[in-house]
Design a protein around this motif. Structure first.
Motif, PDB file in Angstrom:
ATOM      1  N   ALA A 215      15.969   3.287  22.693  1.00  0.00           N
ATOM      2  CA  ALA A 215      15.196   3.273  21.456  1.00  0.00           C
ATOM      3  C   ALA A 215      13.743   3.614  21.759  1.00  0.00           C
ATOM      4  N   PHE A 216      13.144   4.475  20.922  1.00  0.00           N
ATOM      5  CA  PHE A 216      11.756   4.887  21.145  1.00  0.00           C
ATOM      6  C   PHE A 216      11.095   5.195  19.805  1.00  0.00           C
TER       7      PHE A 216
ATOM      8  N   TRP B 221       5.896  -7.003  20.512  1.00  0.00           N
ATOM      9  CA  TRP B 221       7.058  -7.233  21.388  1.00  0.00           C
ATOM     10  C   TRP B 221       8.312  -7.489  20.564  1.00  0.00           C
ATOM     11  N   GLN B 222       8.153  -8.015  19.358  1.00  0.00           N
ATOM     12  CA  GLN B 222       9.311  -8.243  18.499  1.00  0.00           C
ATOM     13  C   GLN B 222      10.004  -6.933  18.151  1.00  0.00           C
ATOM     14  N   HIS B 223       9.248  -5.859  18.058  1.00  0.00           N
ATOM     15  CA  HIS B 223       9.850  -4.552  17.796  1.00  0.00           C
ATOM     16  C   HIS B 223      10.842  -4.174  18.894  1.00  0.00           C
ATOM     17  N   LEU B 224      10.535  -4.537  20.134  1.00  0.00           N
ATOM     18  CA  LEU B 224      11.458  -4.277  21.242  1.00  0.00           C
ATOM     19  C   LEU B 224      12.756  -5.058  21.043  1.00  0.00           C
ATOM     20  N   VAL B 225      12.612  -6.317  20.674  1.00  0.00           N
ATOM     21  CA  VAL B 225      13.778  -7.173  20.421  1.00  0.00           C
ATOM     22  C   VAL B 225      14.625  -6.581  19.305  1.00  0.00           C
ATOM     23  N   ASP B 226      13.978  -6.135  18.237  1.00  0.00           N
ATOM     24  CA  ASP B 226      14.695  -5.576  17.091  1.00  0.00           C
ATOM     25  C   ASP B 226      15.514  -4.352  17.506  1.00  0.00           C
ATOM     26  N   GLY B 227      14.935  -3.495  18.342  1.00  0.00           N
ATOM     27  CA  GLY B 227      15.643  -2.301  18.780  1.00  0.00           C
ATOM     28  C   GLY B 227      16.850  -2.624  19.635  1.00  0.00           C
ATOM     29  N   LEU B 228      16.711  -3.587  20.504  1.00  0.00           N
ATOM     30  CA  LEU B 228      17.827  -3.988  21.363  1.00  0.00           C
ATOM     31  C   LEU B 228      18.908  -4.690  20.545  1.00  0.00           C
TER      32      LEU B 228
ATOM     33  N   GLY C 244      21.377  -2.486  18.852  1.00  0.00           N
ATOM     34  CA  GLY C 244      22.427  -1.861  19.645  1.00  0.00           C
ATOM     35  C   GLY C 244      21.959  -1.016  20.806  1.00  0.00           C
ATOM     36  N   ALA C 245      20.648  -0.795  20.907  1.00  0.00           N
ATOM     37  CA  ALA C 245      20.134   0.009  22.018  1.00  0.00           C
ATOM     38  C   ALA C 245      20.339  -0.717  23.342  1.00  0.00           C
ATOM     39  N   GLN C 246      20.583   0.044  24.401  1.00  0.00           N
ATOM     40  CA  GLN C 246      20.749  -0.539  25.724  1.00  0.00           C
ATOM     41  C   GLN C 246      19.405  -0.655  26.426  1.00  0.00           C
ATOM     42  N   ALA C 247      18.426   0.118  25.930  1.00  0.00           N
ATOM     43  CA  ALA C 247      17.089   0.090  26.523  1.00  0.00           C
ATOM     44  C   ALA C 247      16.047   0.266  25.433  1.00  0.00           C
ATOM     45  N   ALA C 248      14.902  -0.389  25.616  1.00  0.00           N
ATOM     46  CA  ALA C 248      13.783  -0.266  24.682  1.00  0.00           C
ATOM     47  C   ALA C 248      12.649   0.454  25.395  1.00  0.00           C
ATOM     48  N   ALA C 249      12.148   1.510  24.770  1.00  0.00           N
ATOM     49  CA  ALA C 249      11.083   2.302  25.379  1.00  0.00           C
ATOM     50  C   ALA C 249       9.856   2.323  24.476  1.00  0.00           C
TER      51      ALA C 249
ATOM     52  N   MET D 258      26.605 -10.334  32.362  1.00  0.00           N
ATOM     53  CA  MET D 258      26.162  -9.611  31.168  1.00  0.00           C
ATOM     54  C   MET D 258      25.253  -8.457  31.577  1.00  0.00           C
ATOM     55  N   LEU D 259      25.476  -7.283  30.971  1.00  0.00           N
ATOM     56  CA  LEU D 259      24.677  -6.112  31.283  1.00  0.00           C
ATOM     57  C   LEU D 259      23.239  -6.328  30.828  1.00  0.00           C
ATOM     58  N   LYS D 260      22.309  -6.157  31.751  1.00  0.00           N
ATOM     59  CA  LYS D 260      20.909  -6.383  31.424  1.00  0.00           C
ATOM     60  C   LYS D 260      20.323  -5.202  30.659  1.00  0.00           C
ATOM     61  N   LYS D 261      19.446  -5.510  29.733  1.00  0.00           N
ATOM     62  CA  LYS D 261      18.756  -4.491  28.959  1.00  0.00           C
ATOM     63  C   LYS D 261      17.565  -3.973  29.757  1.00  0.00           C
ATOM     64  N   ARG D 262      17.236  -2.713  29.531  1.00  0.00           N
ATOM     65  CA  ARG D 262      16.144  -2.097  30.284  1.00  0.00           C
ATOM     66  C   ARG D 262      14.887  -1.945  29.432  1.00  0.00           C
ATOM     67  N   LEU D 263      13.753  -2.040  30.096  1.00  0.00           N
ATOM     68  CA  LEU D 263      12.460  -1.802  29.463  1.00  0.00           C
ATOM     69  C   LEU D 263      11.868  -0.545  30.106  1.00  0.00           C
TER      70      LEU D 263
END
Length: 253
Positions: free
Chosen positions: A202-203, A209-216, A219-224, A1-6
């Motif tokens: 997503a930025f 931290w839940q906001h990061l989860v929501d963005g991913l 559909g975002a591939q990375a959360a910034a 599975m493609l890993k999401k980026r921070l």
């Protein structure tokens, strides 16, 4: 599975790292950006984005020097943008150590430059940055020129435009959510993610931290994020742990 980026974002105004609130940059967080990078290296961030928000182009040389200094301390991929309006300066940033170029207004005023850079360095090197804003009319449109000029174009149409011109990745930001601590503009973000077949970062607006989860999950591939990562108690290490516990595939520390 493609890993999401921070991704951690450094917003620089006249060489200083500043806090961004609805595109106002008055609060200095670090007088030397290198200090911020030292923390990020310890905190297991996946990538770093540097944005030059200085009010005029005379800042370009100083910003390139900041990129050069940070690249020497940075152990993750580095992207840089701001005032890229000619090929020579783009090359300067890449020679300074940037791995990718972040372009915004150029997609409106210098389309030929975007195409040239994409052809020269590959579309994987070009990040199309888009700033969206909710207008009085109730429509969300894309703004350029540091959030001052309204293109009157919907985010999904602008996203298609950027990909067609050569962007290999998109950097989604919301002026209304910037520094507002209410999370990403999820509806617009999700629409963009569903429209294009390139990764979307997503930025804008992260406060938990839940906001990061929501963005991913949107559909975002990375959360910034920027502001939240400049304090030790809000480290990317804690964010990574939260993402993993929420079932988001992330790179291990």
């Amino acid at each position: 599975m493609l890993k999401k980026r921070l991704i951690a974002v450094l917003i620089l105004r006249d060489g200083q790292v500043v806090q961004s609130v609805r595109f106002k940059h008055t609060n200095v967080i670090h007088y030397d950006a290198v200090h911020a990078v030292e923390c990020f290296n310890k905190w297991a961030v996946d990538e770093l984005v540097m944005l030059n928000v200085s009010p005029d182009s005379t800042s370009r040389e100083g910003f390139a020097d900041a990129v050069r200094r940070i690249a020497g301390q940075c152990f993750v991929p580095l992207s840089a943008g701001g005032w890229i309006n000619d090929a020579a300066y783009a090359e300067t940033l890449l020679r300074a150590g940037a791995d990718k170029l972040v372009l915004n207004t150029a997609f409106h005023t210098h389309c030929d430059l975007v195409q040239t850079l994409s052809a020269r360095y590959g579309r994987q090197c070009i990040i199309g940055s888009m700033d969206v804003k909710l207008q009085v009319s109730g429509e969300t449109t894309v703004m350029v020129n540091r959030g001052r000029d309204d293109t009157k174009i919907a985010p999904i149409d602008w996203a298609r435009r950027m990909v067609e011109l050569g962007a290999g990745e998109l950097f989604f930001n919301s002026i209304d959510h910037d520094g507002a601590r209410k999370g990403y503009h999820l509806s617009a973000l999700q629409a963009v993610c569903q429209t294009v077949d390139v990764p979307v970062i997503a930025f804008g607006g992260v406060f938990t931290w839940q906001h990061l989860v929501d963005g991913l999950n949107a559909g975002a591939q990375a959360a910034a994020a920027a502001n939240i990562f400049h304090y030790t108690e809000h480290s990317t290490r804690k964010a990574k742990r939260f993402l993993a516990e929420a079932g988001i595939p992330v790179r291990s520390e």
